[in-house]
Design an enzyme around this catalytic site. Structure first.
Site, PDB file in Angstrom:
ATOM      1  N   HIS A 119       0.335  -1.196  -0.090  1.00  0.00           N
ATOM      2  CA  HIS A 119      -0.110   0.019   0.204  1.00  0.00           C
ATOM      3  C   HIS A 119       0.825   1.612   0.513  1.00  0.00           C
ATOM      4  O   HIS A 119       1.948   0.982   0.488  1.00  0.00           O
ATOM      5  CB  HIS A 119      -0.621   0.023   1.326  1.00  0.00           C
ATOM      6  CG  HIS A 119      -1.738  -0.701   1.699  1.00  0.00           C
ATOM      7  ND1 HIS A 119      -2.065  -2.461   1.149  1.00  0.00           N
ATOM      8  CD2 HIS A 119      -3.247  -1.010   0.998  1.00  0.00           C
ATOM      9  CE1 HIS A 119      -3.080  -2.722   1.509  1.00  0.00           C
ATOM     10  NE2 HIS A 119      -3.638  -2.137   1.043  1.00  0.00           N
ATOM     11  N   ASN A 133       8.249  -4.253   3.181  1.00  0.00           N
ATOM     12  CA  ASN A 133       6.432  -4.009   3.581  1.00  0.00           C
ATOM     13  C   ASN A 133       6.304  -4.210   4.598  1.00  0.00           C
ATOM     14  O   ASN A 133       5.906  -3.401   5.503  1.00  0.00           O
ATOM     15  CB  ASN A 133       5.452  -4.141   2.347  1.00  0.00           C
ATOM     16  CG  ASN A 133       3.953  -4.306   2.565  1.00  0.00           C
ATOM     17  OD1 ASN A 133       3.972  -3.159   2.843  1.00  0.00           O
ATOM     18  ND2 ASN A 133       3.346  -5.133   1.685  1.00  0.00           N
TER      19      ASN A 133
END
Length: 343
Positions: free
Chosen positions: A121, A152
């Site tokens: 994201h 991440n």
């Protein structure tokens, strides 16, 4: 919402994601003053090439989408202590193509499958607990880049958490995040840009990720602090400090082709890492946080005990907050087990 969004984006990023209205006005004025306007009309008789909407507006974020790379160019957010509140749960969300992106230019989940890269994201789900729709929109693949798994879940996650923690010290925090392709210098001294493409849609894997943070202590004050950071799309251990990856906003603008916060006089901005510590969660705090998240979603007492054992094996004693979560979740699971036994 549209009025807010236009004002919101006009002060965020200008460059690859400049306002469509401003561009149309520019071309209109050019046509009125240029003696060759009739030539331009002939050139554009059947339309000029398009690269899609320059800016895309969602419930809680704005982005510019790169139809060539199948990733965002930039994603912009506004954070505050109240905007981060809510009960939206990511368990109900699924990654999927953005319905506003033409099928020809979208990424698909299959592109990431077995690619060795996670779906990272740019606008985090954790920033969007205010509504189910806002959180669901962060799972559109227009908000996603191929990201190293450890990066991440680790360093980038801690950087996102730091942005949220800033809302405890600052009234308003603006964040712009995106992918970056940085050149490498070959043995003969030449600069080259090389990056992997994954899946049938050839989604571009960035070599680096950037995040620009603008923080304001008091809405009534013009005092602002800014920090720009560029991190490799690779594992980054706890021994590294955020300041190691700090760059000047000017250097990032040159590399990215974007101008961040164009409505501001950047020479008048304070350095975020001077005003604040730019300190990310250390190994202990982060481990306790991750363990608490795991405990809250544990579906058995066995899993709950395993999480606690893994933490203790790492040499970390649970704090009072984690003990409370453990006891509460254990009670819930035992009650559920008793109910199932008697039915």
């Amino acid at each position: 919402m549209m009025l807010f969004s236009v004002r919101f984006i006009s002060g965020f990023v200008f460059g690859a994601g400049s306002g469509v209205a401003a561009l149309k006005l520019y071309y209109y004025e050019e046509q009125q003053t240029h003696t060759g306007s009739s030539v331009h009309r002939v050139i554009g008789r059947f339309g000029l090439p398009e690269s899609g909407a320059e800016s895309r507006f969602y419930t809680n974020h704005v982005l510019s989408y790169d139809q060539t790379h199948r990733t965002p160019r930039w994603v912009a957010e506004h954070l505050s202590s109240t905007r981060l509140l809510g009960e939206a749960n990511r368990k109900q969300c699924k990654f999927r193509p953005d319905p506003s992106v033409p099928e020809l230019f979208t990424a698909h989940n299959e592109d990431y499958l077995k690619s060795g890269w996670s779906r990272g994201h740019m606008a985090p789900a954790g920033d969007n607990k205010s509504s189910e729709q806002a959180m669901a929109e962060t799972f559109y693949l227009s908000n996603i880049v191929p990201q190293n798994y450890e990066n991440n879940a680790g360093f980038w996650n801690r950087l996102e958490m730091y942005c949220r923690e800033l809302t405890e010290k600052f009234s308003d925090v603006w964040v712009v995040s995106g992918p970056l392709m940085k050149p490498q210098i070959t043995d003969d001294g030449k600069k080259t840009v090389s990056y992997q493409l994954i899946g049938k849609d050839e989604v571009a894997v960035p070599t680096h990720l950037y995040k620009v943070i603008l923080a304001q202590k008091d809405p009534s004050s013009d005092a602002l602090a800014v920090g720009a950071f560029v991190v490799p799309n690779a594992p980054i251990g706890f021994q590294h400090q955020l300041q190691e990856f700090q760059v000047s906003v000017c250097d990032l603008e040159r590399e990215s082709g974007l101008v961040f916060f164009p409505a501001l006089q950047k020479q008048q901005l304070s350095d975020l890492c001077t005003v604040d510590s730019c300190q990310l969660m250390d190994f202990r705090r982060f481990s306790l946080y991750i363990s608490s998240r795991k405990m809250q979603s544990a579906n058995s007492v066995y899993r709950l005990e395993k999480i606690l054992a893994e933490l203790q094996e790492a040499g970390i004693a649970p704090d009072e907050h984690l003990k409370q979560i453990y006891q509460q979740r254990r009670t819930e699971l035992e009650r559920r087990q008793d109910t199932n036994t008697h039915t």
